[in-house]
Design a protein around this motif. Structure first.
Motif, PDB file in Angstrom:
ATOM      1  N   LEU A  14       0.828  -1.207   0.000  1.00  0.00           N
ATOM      2  CA  LEU A  14       0.000   0.000   0.000  1.00  0.00           C
ATOM      3  C   LEU A  14       0.863   1.257   0.000  1.00  0.00           C
ATOM      4  O   LEU A  14       0.553   2.233  -0.699  1.00  0.00           O
ATOM      5  CB  LEU A  14      -0.947  -0.002   1.204  1.00  0.00           C
ATOM      6  N   ARG A  15       1.946   1.238   0.759  1.00  0.00           N
ATOM      7  CA  ARG A  15       2.862   2.382   0.800  1.00  0.00           C
ATOM      8  C   ARG A  15       3.467   2.620  -0.585  1.00  0.00           C
ATOM      9  O   ARG A  15       3.530   3.769  -1.053  1.00  0.00           O
ATOM     10  CB  ARG A  15       3.960   2.120   1.830  1.00  0.00           C
ATOM     11  N   ALA A  16       3.889   1.546  -1.250  1.00  0.00           N
ATOM     12  CA  ALA A  16       4.464   1.678  -2.591  1.00  0.00           C
ATOM     13  C   ALA A  16       3.432   2.252  -3.562  1.00  0.00           C
ATOM     14  O   ALA A  16       3.746   3.130  -4.371  1.00  0.00           O
ATOM     15  CB  ALA A  16       4.968   0.323  -3.080  1.00  0.00           C
ATOM     16  N   PHE A  17       2.206   1.765  -3.484  1.00  0.00           N
ATOM     17  CA  PHE A  17       1.143   2.275  -4.348  1.00  0.00           C
ATOM     18  C   PHE A  17       0.913   3.773  -4.109  1.00  0.00           C
ATOM     19  O   PHE A  17       0.840   4.557  -5.055  1.00  0.00           O
ATOM     20  CB  PHE A  17      -0.155   1.506  -4.115  1.00  0.00           C
ATOM     21  N   LEU A  18       0.831   4.162  -2.846  1.00  0.00           N
ATOM     22  CA  LEU A  18       0.594   5.577  -2.539  1.00  0.00           C
ATOM     23  C   LEU A  18       1.733   6.456  -3.029  1.00  0.00           C
ATOM     24  O   LEU A  18       1.503   7.521  -3.604  1.00  0.00           O
ATOM     25  CB  LEU A  18       0.390   5.768  -1.035  1.00  0.00           C
ATOM     26  N   ARG A  19       2.965   6.026  -2.805  1.00  0.00           N
ATOM     27  CA  ARG A  19       4.117   6.821  -3.247  1.00  0.00           C
ATOM     28  C   ARG A  19       4.160   6.921  -4.773  1.00  0.00           C
ATOM     29  O   ARG A  19       4.441   7.993  -5.312  1.00  0.00           O
ATOM     30  CB  ARG A  19       5.419   6.214  -2.734  1.00  0.00           C
ATOM     31  N   LEU A  20       3.875   5.823  -5.467  1.00  0.00           N
ATOM     32  CA  LEU A  20       3.884   5.864  -6.928  1.00  0.00           C
ATOM     33  C   LEU A  20       2.736   6.718  -7.456  1.00  0.00           C
ATOM     34  O   LEU A  20       2.869   7.385  -8.478  1.00  0.00           O
ATOM     35  CB  LEU A  20       3.811   4.443  -7.500  1.00  0.00           C
ATOM     36  N   ASP A  23       4.067  10.328  -7.100  1.00  0.00           N
ATOM     37  CA  ASP A  23       5.130  10.644  -8.053  1.00  0.00           C
ATOM     38  C   ASP A  23       5.236   9.477  -9.025  1.00  0.00           C
ATOM     39  O   ASP A  23       5.952   8.519  -8.773  1.00  0.00           O
ATOM     40  CB  ASP A  23       6.458  10.846  -7.328  1.00  0.00           C
ATOM     41  N   PRO A  24       4.497   9.523 -10.125  1.00  0.00           N
ATOM     42  CA  PRO A  24       4.430   8.382 -11.043  1.00  0.00           C
ATOM     43  C   PRO A  24       5.704   8.195 -11.874  1.00  0.00           C
ATOM     44  O   PRO A  24       5.685   8.249 -13.100  1.00  0.00           O
ATOM     45  CB  PRO A  24       3.209   8.686 -11.904  1.00  0.00           C
ATOM     46  N   HIS A  25       6.814   7.980 -11.189  1.00  0.00           N
ATOM     47  CA  HIS A  25       8.094   7.713 -11.832  1.00  0.00           C
ATOM     48  C   HIS A  25       8.746   6.581 -11.054  1.00  0.00           C
ATOM     49  O   HIS A  25       9.093   6.752  -9.882  1.00  0.00           O
ATOM     50  CB  HIS A  25       8.956   8.972 -11.812  1.00  0.00           C
ATOM     51  N   PHE A  26       8.883   5.411 -11.689  1.00  0.00           N
ATOM     52  CA  PHE A  26       9.357   4.226 -10.975  1.00  0.00           C
ATOM     53  C   PHE A  26      10.727   4.432 -10.348  1.00  0.00           C
ATOM     54  O   PHE A  26      10.960   4.021  -9.212  1.00  0.00           O
ATOM     55  CB  PHE A  26       9.375   3.004 -11.902  1.00  0.00           C
ATOM     56  N   GLY A  27      11.647   5.051 -11.056  1.00  0.00           N
ATOM     57  CA  GLY A  27      12.997   5.239 -10.522  1.00  0.00           C
ATOM     58  C   GLY A  27      13.014   6.095  -9.264  1.00  0.00           C
ATOM     59  O   GLY A  27      13.615   5.723  -8.253  1.00  0.00           O
ATOM     60  N   ARG A  28      12.370   7.249  -9.326  1.00  0.00           N
ATOM     61  CA  ARG A  28      12.349   8.147  -8.153  1.00  0.00           C
ATOM     62  C   ARG A  28      11.608   7.513  -6.990  1.00  0.00           C
ATOM     63  O   ARG A  28      12.038   7.602  -5.835  1.00  0.00           O
ATOM     64  CB  ARG A  28      11.697   9.483  -8.525  1.00  0.00           C
ATOM     65  N   THR A  29      10.473   6.886  -7.298  1.00  0.00           N
ATOM     66  CA  THR A  29       9.686   6.272  -6.229  1.00  0.00           C
ATOM     67  C   THR A  29      10.459   5.127  -5.587  1.00  0.00           C
ATOM     68  O   THR A  29      10.462   4.994  -4.361  1.00  0.00           O
ATOM     69  CB  THR A  29       8.331   5.783  -6.763  1.00  0.00           C
ATOM     70  N   ALA A  30      11.117   4.316  -6.382  1.00  0.00           N
ATOM     71  CA  ALA A  30      11.904   3.210  -5.839  1.00  0.00           C
ATOM     72  C   ALA A  30      12.985   3.739  -4.901  1.00  0.00           C
ATOM     73  O   ALA A  30      13.166   3.219  -3.787  1.00  0.00           O
ATOM     74  CB  ALA A  30      12.516   2.394  -6.976  1.00  0.00           C
ATOM     75  N   ARG A  31      13.700   4.768  -5.327  1.00  0.00           N
ATOM     76  CA  ARG A  31      14.729   5.363  -4.452  1.00  0.00           C
ATOM     77  C   ARG A  31      14.101   5.914  -3.178  1.00  0.00           C
ATOM     78  O   ARG A  31      14.643   5.762  -2.085  1.00  0.00           O
ATOM     79  CB  ARG A  31      15.482   6.465  -5.199  1.00  0.00           C
ATOM     80  N   ARG A  32      12.962   6.550  -3.323  1.00  0.00           N
ATOM     81  CA  ARG A  32      12.292   7.175  -2.172  1.00  0.00           C
ATOM     82  C   ARG A  32      11.895   6.145  -1.115  1.00  0.00           C
ATOM     83  O   ARG A  32      11.986   6.428   0.082  1.00  0.00           O
ATOM     84  CB  ARG A  32      11.058   7.928  -2.667  1.00  0.00           C
ATOM     85  N   ILE A  33      11.449   4.955  -1.556  1.00  0.00           N
ATOM     86  CA  ILE A  33      11.032   3.947  -0.580  1.00  0.00           C
ATOM     87  C   ILE A  33      12.137   2.925  -0.288  1.00  0.00           C
ATOM     88  O   ILE A  33      11.936   2.006   0.491  1.00  0.00           O
ATOM     89  CB  ILE A  33       9.721   3.246  -0.985  1.00  0.00           C
ATOM     90  N   ALA A  36      14.856  -1.468  -5.139  1.00  0.00           N
ATOM     91  CA  ALA A  36      15.257  -1.416  -6.543  1.00  0.00           C
ATOM     92  C   ALA A  36      14.015  -1.175  -7.402  1.00  0.00           C
ATOM     93  O   ALA A  36      12.895  -1.537  -7.026  1.00  0.00           O
ATOM     94  CB  ALA A  36      15.923  -2.729  -6.952  1.00  0.00           C
ATOM     95  N   GLN A  37      14.236  -0.590  -8.575  1.00  0.00           N
ATOM     96  CA  GLN A  37      13.121  -0.313  -9.482  1.00  0.00           C
ATOM     97  C   GLN A  37      12.392  -1.600  -9.856  1.00  0.00           C
ATOM     98  O   GLN A  37      11.156  -1.632  -9.906  1.00  0.00           O
ATOM     99  CB  GLN A  37      13.651   0.390 -10.728  1.00  0.00           C
ATOM    100  N   SER A  38      13.131  -2.678 -10.077  1.00  0.00           N
ATOM    101  CA  SER A  38      12.494  -3.955 -10.428  1.00  0.00           C
ATOM    102  C   SER A  38      11.670  -4.492  -9.261  1.00  0.00           C
ATOM    103  O   SER A  38      10.626  -5.115  -9.466  1.00  0.00           O
ATOM    104  CB  SER A  38      13.545  -4.980 -10.856  1.00  0.00           C
ATOM    105  N   SER A  39      12.113  -4.235  -8.032  1.00  0.00           N
ATOM    106  CA  SER A  39      11.344  -4.667  -6.859  1.00  0.00           C
ATOM    107  C   SER A  39      10.038  -3.894  -6.754  1.00  0.00           C
ATOM    108  O   SER A  39       8.992  -4.475  -6.442  1.00  0.00           O
ATOM    109  CB  SER A  39      12.155  -4.478  -5.578  1.00  0.00           C
ATOM    110  N   LEU A  40      10.097  -2.597  -7.014  1.00  0.00           N
ATOM    111  CA  LEU A  40       8.877  -1.780  -6.988  1.00  0.00           C
ATOM    112  C   LEU A  40       7.886  -2.284  -8.030  1.00  0.00           C
ATOM    113  O   LEU A  40       6.692  -2.412  -7.742  1.00  0.00           O
ATOM    114  CB  LEU A  40       9.202  -0.312  -7.233  1.00  0.00           C
TER     115      LEU A  40
END
Length: 67
Positions: A14-20, A23-33, A36-40
């Motif tokens: 749920l946290r990943a969904f809210l953050r994405l 900010d709908p950018h996988f790279g930035r969101t992955a770093r923020r949480i 890795a981008q592939s994990s997100l």
């Protein structure tokens, strides 16, 4: 109707969904949480499967929440 893999969403999903959504950018969101981008991407796919819905539409150079 099939409910995909079923189960309750985890707080991390749920946290990943809210953050994405914010900010709908996988790279930035992955770093923020802190993943890795592939994990997100996997987290979002797993959440979509649990909920049996598409949460985001992916267009060239853009991600749009599909709510």
């Amino acid at each position: 109707m099939s409910r995909g893999a079923g189960g309750q969403p985890t707080p991390d999903e749920l946290r990943a969904f809210l953050r994405l959504s914010e900010d709908p950018h996988f790279g930035r969101t992955a770093r923020r949480i802190g993943v890795a981008q592939s994990s997100l991407s996997g987290i979002i796919r797993r959440l979509e499967s649990k909920l049996d819905v598409v949460l985001f539409d992916f267009a060239p150079n853009e991600i749009v929440a599909d709510l």
